[in-house]
Write an enzyme that holds these catalytic residues in place. Structure first.
Site, PDB file in Angstrom:
ATOM      1  N   ARG A  46       0.855  -1.201   0.000  1.00 24.33           N
ATOM      2  CA  ARG A  46       0.000   0.000   0.000  1.00 24.33           C
ATOM      3  C   ARG A  46       0.885   1.243   0.000  1.00 24.33           C
ATOM      4  NH1 ARG A  46      -1.424   1.645   4.729  1.00 24.33           N
ATOM      5  NH2 ARG A  46      -2.203  -0.361   5.447  1.00 24.33           N
ATOM      6  N   TYR A  98     -17.474  17.454 -13.945  1.00 22.91           N
ATOM      7  CA  TYR A  98     -18.006  16.087 -14.009  1.00 22.91           C
ATOM      8  C   TYR A  98     -19.016  15.934 -12.857  1.00 22.91           C
ATOM      9  CZ  TYR A  98     -18.142  11.073 -13.128  1.00 22.91           C
ATOM     10  OH  TYR A  98     -18.561   9.795 -12.876  1.00 22.91           O
ATOM     11  N   ASP A 170      -8.480  19.941 -13.016  1.00 25.68           N
ATOM     12  CA  ASP A 170      -8.795  18.611 -13.539  1.00 25.68           C
ATOM     13  C   ASP A 170      -8.552  18.671 -15.043  1.00 25.68           C
ATOM     14  OD1 ASP A 170      -9.986  16.337 -14.601  1.00 25.68           O
ATOM     15  OD2 ASP A 170     -11.549  16.248 -13.075  1.00 25.68           O
TER      16      ASP A 170
HETATM   17  O1  P1T Z   1     -14.386   7.670 -13.155  1.00 30.46           O
HETATM   18  P1  P1T Z   1     -13.175   8.143 -12.438  1.00 30.46           P
HETATM   19  O2  P1T Z   1     -11.894   7.529 -12.895  1.00 30.46           O
HETATM   20  O3  P1T Z   1     -13.341   8.088 -10.935  1.00 30.46           O
HETATM   21  O4  P1T Z   1     -12.985   9.698 -12.808  1.00 30.46           O
HETATM   22  C1  P1T Z   1     -13.878  10.698 -12.424  1.00 30.46           C
HETATM   23  C2  P1T Z   1     -13.773  11.879 -13.345  1.00 30.46           C
HETATM   24  C3  P1T Z   1     -13.042  12.976 -12.954  1.00 30.46           C
HETATM   25  N1  P1T Z   1     -12.910  14.069 -13.733  1.00 30.46           N
HETATM   26  C4  P1T Z   1     -13.492  14.120 -14.942  1.00 30.46           C
HETATM   27  C5  P1T Z   1     -13.337  15.340 -15.790  1.00 30.46           C
HETATM   28  C6  P1T Z   1     -14.226  13.035 -15.428  1.00 30.46           C
HETATM   29  O5  P1T Z   1     -14.784  13.116 -16.638  1.00 30.46           O
HETATM   30  C7  P1T Z   1     -14.384  11.883 -14.601  1.00 30.46           C
HETATM   31  C8  P1T Z   1     -15.190  10.705 -15.025  1.00 30.46           C
HETATM   32  N2  P1T Z   1     -16.035  10.931 -16.108  1.00 30.46           N
HETATM   33  C9  P1T Z   1     -16.868  10.027 -16.682  1.00 30.46           C
HETATM   34  C10 P1T Z   1     -17.018   8.766 -16.254  1.00 30.46           C
HETATM   35  C11 P1T Z   1     -17.643  10.529 -17.845  1.00 30.46           C
HETATM   36  O6  P1T Z   1     -18.215   9.735 -18.623  1.00 30.46           O
HETATM   37  O7  P1T Z   1     -17.672  11.747 -18.004  1.00 30.46           O
END
Ligand code: P1T
Length: 379
Positions: A46, A98, A170
């Site tokens: 971890r 998102y 992001d």
């Molecule tokens: O799904 P994950 O790996 O936890 O990521 C989250 C996330 C974070 N930031 C952005 C800009 C994202 O688009 C996402 C995840 N987005 C999708 C699953 C989607 O279809 O938009």
């Protein structure tokens, strides 16, 4: 070193014991110790794993950062980043993010007395207006998911830094090939590696990269303490992905532009959201700040029934959540990725029931356009 060279080599030197040219998947939970307190720098997986470390080095280098921390998902990476903020402190966030980010902030982190203000960060004055003495972070998504609002990273960083707040970006929609936020003053970059960095729709993951040593120590401490680490195999998959990131992003960008241009001319399409389009309100900024415009395109066909026809008539494009993979994915933000955003806010942002989002993949551009064309004709 150029971007593609860094992507292929940094963190990925041939294995010192065997010469293996790809980093081995160190599928182990623990490491034998030579004696009490005597070990080779690895105690428990971890805390340290050589495959994960290789990926962290690789992604930090691609964003122009010193430190990287890989997590089990993009959301885990964002959650760990927010642990830099304490109860009683305030965070300014891009109004459109998102849906999962919005959900984490409004439904989970507010329970721990972290305060959030959501503003349209494409207007720098909006950020300035909500900064408070206790603002410790400005969290940006640019371009935003799914309506592609672009924020001036340099201008917002200047305002935030004057107020003593960190800036987080992001960068999932762009990847470091198309946008390097740290060059514009951003302090911390996060990604869902699930998307372009992995690039093949076969793993969930996240990354946090940054330069500040004290903040990096804390993110590393959280990574080990809370334990939402990326597995060795998933780390390896993302590393395999980054080796072709430059090439893939070039093609995503080319086809993205072509698909957006096609949609803009189509009589059944009411509005197209793509920063590469001359009509996009922040087109000039996107040109300055990004190396290209990428493969994410959203468009409005006016109603849920019209959107349903498109989403259910496509043959090549796959109806699915997610983005950034080799295959073209098509989705309905209002009921899928942004279902957790309330209807009034969705409408205000343009996430209407008629909005369709495409992640333009790496198939032949003409095939993607032909598929969209036949689906749109059915409306
Ligand atoms: O799904 P994950 O790996 O936890 O990521 C989250 C996330 C974070 N930031 C952005 C800009 C994202 O688009 C996402 C995840 N987005 C999708 C699953 C989607 O279809 O938009």
């Amino acid at each position: 070193m150029g971007f593609a060279t860094t992507a292929i080599h940094t963190g990925q030197e041939p294995d010192p014991t065997t010469g293996a040219v790809t980093v081995p998947i160190y599928q182990t939970s623990t490491y034998a110790q030579d004696g009490l307190g005597k070990h080779k720098g690895f105690e428990y997986a971890r805390t340290q794993n050589p495959t994960r470390s290789a990926l962290e080095k690789n992604l930090a280098a691609l964003e122009g950062a010193k430190f990287g921390f890989a997590f089990a998902s993009g959301m885990a990476a964002i959650d760990a980043t927010l642990r830099l903020v304490k109860a009683g402190e305030h965070v300014v966030v891009s109004d459109n993010t998102y849906g999962g980010t919005f959900r984490l902030f409004t439904r989970v982190l507010t329970n721990y007395n972290i305060q959030f203000d959501f503003v349209d960060t494409s207007e720098v004055l909006n950020v300035e207006a909500v900064m408070k003495p206790n603002t410790r972070m400005v969290f940006l998504e640019t371009p935003t998911n799914p309506v592609m609002i672009v924020t001036d990273l340099r201008a917002v960083s200047d305002i935030a830094h004057k107020a003593g707040a960190r800036v987080v970006c992001d960068n999932t929609f762009m990847s470091p090939y198309l946008q390097r936020p740290i060059e514009f003053g951003v302090d911390i970059v996060v990604h869902s590696t699930t998307k372009y960095l992995n690039g093949h729709s076969d793993g969930i993951g996240g990354i946090v990269v940054l330069n500040d040593e004290a903040d990096a120590d804390w993110i590393g401490f959280i990574q080990n303490s809370a334990g939402a680490i990326l597995s060795p195999f998933d780390s390896w998959l993302v590393m395999r992905g980054t080796k072709t990131l430059a090439l893939r992003m070039e093609q995503h960008d080319k086809s993205g532009r072509a698909v957006a241009a096609f949609l803009e001319e189509h009589p059944k399409v009411r509005k197209v959201y793509y920063p590469g389009s001359a009509a996009h309100p922040q087109h000039a900024l996107a040109r300055r700040q990004q190396r290209g415009f990428g493969g994410m395109v959203s468009f409005d066909v006016g109603s849920l029934s019209a959107a349903r026809v498109v989403l259910e008539s496509v043959k090549l494009c796959t109806l699915a959540e997610s983005l950034g993979g080799v295959e073209t994915l098509i989705s309905h933000p209002a009921t899928m990725t942004h279902a957790s955003v309330d209807a009034e806010k969705r409408d205000r942002l343009g996430i209407t029931e008629g909005l369709v989002r495409i992640s333009v993949g790496l198939e032949d551009t003409d095939d993607i356009i032909a598929d969209l064309d036949q689906a749109l004709e059915r409306i």
